[in-house]
Design a protein around this motif. Structure first.
Motif, PDB file in Angstrom:
ATOM      1  N   HIS A  14      37.214  16.942 -55.809  1.00 15.66           N
ATOM      2  CA  HIS A  14      35.992  17.630 -55.463  1.00 15.66           C
ATOM      3  C   HIS A  14      34.629  16.916 -55.505  1.00 15.66           C
ATOM      4  N   VAL A  15      34.638  15.333 -55.715  1.00 20.05           N
ATOM      5  CA  VAL A  15      33.630  14.869 -56.318  1.00 20.05           C
ATOM      6  C   VAL A  15      32.880  14.566 -54.966  1.00 20.05           C
ATOM      7  N   SER A  16      31.398  14.399 -55.114  1.00 20.99           N
ATOM      8  CA  SER A  16      30.448  14.200 -53.846  1.00 20.99           C
ATOM      9  C   SER A  16      30.579  12.902 -53.437  1.00 20.99           C
ATOM     10  N   ARG A  17      31.470  12.240 -53.367  1.00 17.71           N
ATOM     11  CA  ARG A  17      31.436  10.820 -52.853  1.00 17.71           C
ATOM     12  C   ARG A  17      32.579  10.676 -51.771  1.00 17.71           C
ATOM     13  N   ASP A  18      32.443   9.950 -50.882  1.00 11.92           N
ATOM     14  CA  ASP A  18      33.361   9.606 -49.434  1.00 11.92           C
ATOM     15  C   ASP A  18      34.779   9.201 -50.387  1.00 11.92           C
ATOM     16  N   LEU A  19      34.601   8.226 -51.277  1.00 10.49           N
ATOM     17  CA  LEU A  19      35.822   7.803 -52.188  1.00 10.49           C
ATOM     18  C   LEU A  19      35.580   7.973 -53.605  1.00 10.49           C
ATOM     19  N   SER A  20      36.974   8.125 -53.860  1.00 11.11           N
ATOM     20  CA  SER A  20      37.059   8.041 -55.285  1.00 11.11           C
ATOM     21  C   SER A  20      38.412   7.249 -55.765  1.00 11.11           C
ATOM     22  N   GLY A  21      38.481   6.806 -57.003  1.00 12.26           N
ATOM     23  CA  GLY A  21      39.567   5.837 -57.219  1.00 12.26           C
ATOM     24  C   GLY A  21      40.164   6.125 -58.732  1.00 12.26           C
ATOM     25  N   MET A  22      41.400   6.481 -58.889  1.00 14.47           N
ATOM     26  CA  MET A  22      42.125   6.750 -59.965  1.00 14.47           C
ATOM     27  C   MET A  22      42.816   5.641 -60.648  1.00 14.47           C
ATOM     28  N   PRO A  23      42.923   5.344 -61.785  1.00  9.97           N
ATOM     29  CA  PRO A  23      44.007   4.361 -62.339  1.00  9.97           C
ATOM     30  C   PRO A  23      44.811   5.152 -63.229  1.00  9.97           C
ATOM     31  N   ARG A  24      46.174   4.771 -63.164  1.00 12.23           N
ATOM     32  CA  ARG A  24      47.201   5.596 -63.978  1.00 12.23           C
ATOM     33  C   ARG A  24      48.458   4.651 -63.795  1.00 12.23           C
ATOM     34  N   ASP A  25      48.872   4.506 -65.162  1.00 11.43           N
ATOM     35  CA  ASP A  25      50.141   3.717 -65.189  1.00 11.43           C
ATOM     36  C   ASP A  25      51.190   4.620 -65.925  1.00 11.43           C
ATOM     37  N   GLN A  26      52.235   4.418 -65.190  1.00  8.40           N
ATOM     38  CA  GLN A  26      53.522   5.419 -65.424  1.00  8.40           C
ATOM     39  C   GLN A  26      54.599   4.430 -65.813  1.00  8.40           C
ATOM     40  N   SER A  27      55.506   4.828 -66.567  1.00  7.36           N
ATOM     41  CA  SER A  27      56.688   4.107 -66.937  1.00  7.36           C
ATOM     42  C   SER A  27      57.957   4.424 -66.085  1.00  7.36           C
ATOM     43  N   ALA A  28      59.037   3.453 -66.072  1.00 10.59           N
ATOM     44  CA  ALA A  28      59.905   3.626 -65.060  1.00 10.59           C
ATOM     45  C   ALA A  28      60.885   4.925 -65.201  1.00 10.59           C
ATOM     46  N   GLY A  29      61.188   5.616 -64.295  1.00 12.48           N
ATOM     47  CA  GLY A  29      61.693   6.938 -64.111  1.00 12.48           C
ATOM     48  C   GLY A  29      60.780   8.251 -64.292  1.00 12.48           C
ATOM     49  N   SER A  30      59.447   7.778 -64.287  1.00 16.74           N
ATOM     50  CA  SER A  30      58.581   8.907 -64.527  1.00 16.74           C
ATOM     51  C   SER A  30      58.412   9.530 -62.911  1.00 16.74           C
ATOM     52  N   TYR A  31      58.224  10.915 -63.050  1.00 12.26           N
ATOM     53  CA  TYR A  31      58.577  11.755 -61.755  1.00 12.26           C
ATOM     54  C   TYR A  31      57.230  12.614 -61.723  1.00 12.26           C
ATOM     55  N   ASN A  32      56.557  12.400 -60.623  1.00 19.36           N
ATOM     56  CA  ASN A  32      55.485  13.385 -60.202  1.00 19.36           C
ATOM     57  C   ASN A  32      56.068  14.546 -59.026  1.00 19.36           C
ATOM     58  N   ALA A  33      56.066  15.534 -59.620  1.00 16.29           N
ATOM     59  CA  ALA A  33      56.729  16.655 -58.784  1.00 16.29           C
ATOM     60  C   ALA A  33      56.003  16.811 -57.653  1.00 16.29           C
ATOM     61  N   PRO A  34      56.694  17.442 -56.486  1.00 21.16           N
ATOM     62  CA  PRO A  34      56.013  17.796 -55.080  1.00 21.16           C
ATOM     63  C   PRO A  34      54.429  18.320 -55.201  1.00 21.16           C
ATOM     64  N   HIS A  35      53.544  17.896 -54.687  1.00 18.86           N
ATOM     65  CA  HIS A  35      52.175  18.385 -54.881  1.00 18.86           C
ATOM     66  C   HIS A  35      51.497  17.854 -53.486  1.00 18.86           C
ATOM     67  N   HIS A  36      50.275  18.273 -53.307  1.00 17.51           N
ATOM     68  CA  HIS A  36      49.339  17.793 -52.230  1.00 17.51           C
ATOM     69  C   HIS A  36      48.320  17.563 -52.691  1.00 17.51           C
ATOM     70  N   HIS A  37      47.107  17.070 -51.652  1.00 18.75           N
ATOM     71  CA  HIS A  37      45.790  16.891 -52.179  1.00 18.75           C
ATOM     72  C   HIS A  37      44.804  17.257 -51.017  1.00 18.75           C
ATOM     73  N   ILE A  38      43.689  17.778 -51.316  1.00 16.72           N
ATOM     74  CA  ILE A  38      42.649  18.277 -50.434  1.00 16.72           C
ATOM     75  C   ILE A  38      41.964  16.950 -49.579  1.00 16.72           C
ATOM     76  N   ARG A  39      41.967  15.752 -50.411  1.00 16.56           N
ATOM     77  CA  ARG A  39      41.749  14.485 -49.757  1.00 16.56           C
ATOM     78  C   ARG A  39      42.884  13.674 -49.344  1.00 16.56           C
ATOM     79  N   GLY A  40      42.589  12.715 -48.452  1.00 15.90           N
ATOM     80  CA  GLY A  40      43.555  11.895 -48.138  1.00 15.90           C
ATOM     81  C   GLY A  40      43.881  10.937 -49.166  1.00 15.90           C
ATOM     82  N   GLN A  41      44.917  10.337 -49.076  1.00 15.24           N
ATOM     83  CA  GLN A  41      45.482   9.315 -50.323  1.00 15.24           C
ATOM     84  C   GLN A  41      45.995   8.030 -49.961  1.00 15.24           C
ATOM     85  N   LEU A  42      45.242   6.883 -50.673  1.00  9.71           N
ATOM     86  CA  LEU A  42      45.965   5.677 -50.420  1.00  9.71           C
ATOM     87  C   LEU A  42      46.573   5.237 -51.700  1.00  9.71           C
ATOM     88  N   LEU A  43      47.888   5.486 -51.555  1.00  8.94           N
ATOM     89  CA  LEU A  43      48.766   5.329 -52.790  1.00  8.94           C
ATOM     90  C   LEU A  43      48.940   3.734 -53.010  1.00  8.94           C
TER      91      LEU A  43
END
Length: 259
Positions: A14-43
């Motif tokens: 919900h930021v007031s910018r066209d683009l936002s960028g998130m850093p996130r490090d995860q270990s092998a085997g980590s699982y992010n359960a089904p979800h969605h975003h209101i923004r498009g995502q370049l993963l």
């Protein structure tokens, strides 16, 4: 001293910018359960391998590639190796250039460096500063990024789901369409028709995509090329290399050298 950026995706929607960028490090085997975003995502990850699934398909996302996920698409993520994720979130009114379906795209050297630099900017970056300029360049580069034809389309038919899940679980066990037809109580002609109707690929093409995804996983884990080719049933490393180059645009060795 600059405060660390949030690792929570919701803080970037919900930021007031066209683009936002998130850093996130995860270990092998980590699982992010089904979800969605209101923004498009370049993963995207600067290192590591992710498996992403939606109701329509499954993708393995290696370094030098990124997965475009349009707004509202439900997806999960499994980290196949340790992952250094550098995700971009795009305002809905700026998503048209990337399309309304998930697709794997090339990440050029320029786009990679732009993303790495942009991630260091504040979430609410200065509209007259470096962050704004980087965001504009990133959106331009994303719009011209080439699509990589590496995806595993996912069916809905219950018989095909049994077949596809079994192949995905054991991609190193070659089975004919006749074998699978007998397993699910259908004719081989029916399964041939279902594969094309539901995945837009022939049975052979679908299995080929699974093999490429499995190969990426094995190569990321450090398995030798010859061993990977042999495990997946290819006559020689050169035969597998030819397939890899056809789809990925480079040889396995070149791919590994660019990780």
């Amino acid at each position: 001293m600059t405060e660390p950026k949030s690792h929570e995706a919701e803080d970037y929607q919900h930021v007031s910018r066209d683009l936002s960028g998130m850093p996130r490090d995860q270990s092998a085997g980590s699982y992010n359960a089904p979800h969605h975003h209101i923004r498009g995502q370049l993963l995207y990850a600067v290192s590591g391998l992710m498996k992403v699934k939606t109701e329509h398909g499954l993708w393995l996302v290696p370094p030098n590639k990124a997965l475009w996920i349009p707004p509202g698409i439900v997806h999960d993520q499994l980290m196949m190796t340790p992952v250094k994720m550098r995700t971009l979130y795009v305002a809905p009114d700026k998503c048209a250039a990337m399309g309304d379906i998930c697709r794997l795209v090339e990440v050029s050297v320029l786009l990679r460096e732009l993303i790495v630099a942009f991630i260091l900017e504040p979430i609410e970056y200065d509209l007259d500063g470096k962050g704004m300029l980087l965001a504009g360049l990133i959106l331009l580069e994303m719009a011209v990024a080439a699509t990589v034809p590496l995806a595993i389309p996912w069916p809905r038919d219950r018989r095909l789901l049994v077949v596809c899940n079994a192949i995905l679980a054991h991609p190193d066990q070659p089975r004919t369409i006749e074998y699978w037809a007998n397993e699910v109580g259908a004719s081989s002609r029916t399964l041939i028709r279902l594969f094309v109707n539901e995945t837009k690929l022939t049975f052979r093409q679908w299995v080929q995509q699974v093999h490429l995804a499995e190969a990426l996983d094995r190569l990321e884990r450090g398995e030798a090329l010859g061993k990977v080719a042999d495990a997946l049933g290819y006559a020689s490393p050169s035969a597998f290399t030819a397939l890899f180059r056809k789809v990925m645009g480079e040889s396995p060795r070149d791919y590994l050298a660019r990780k």
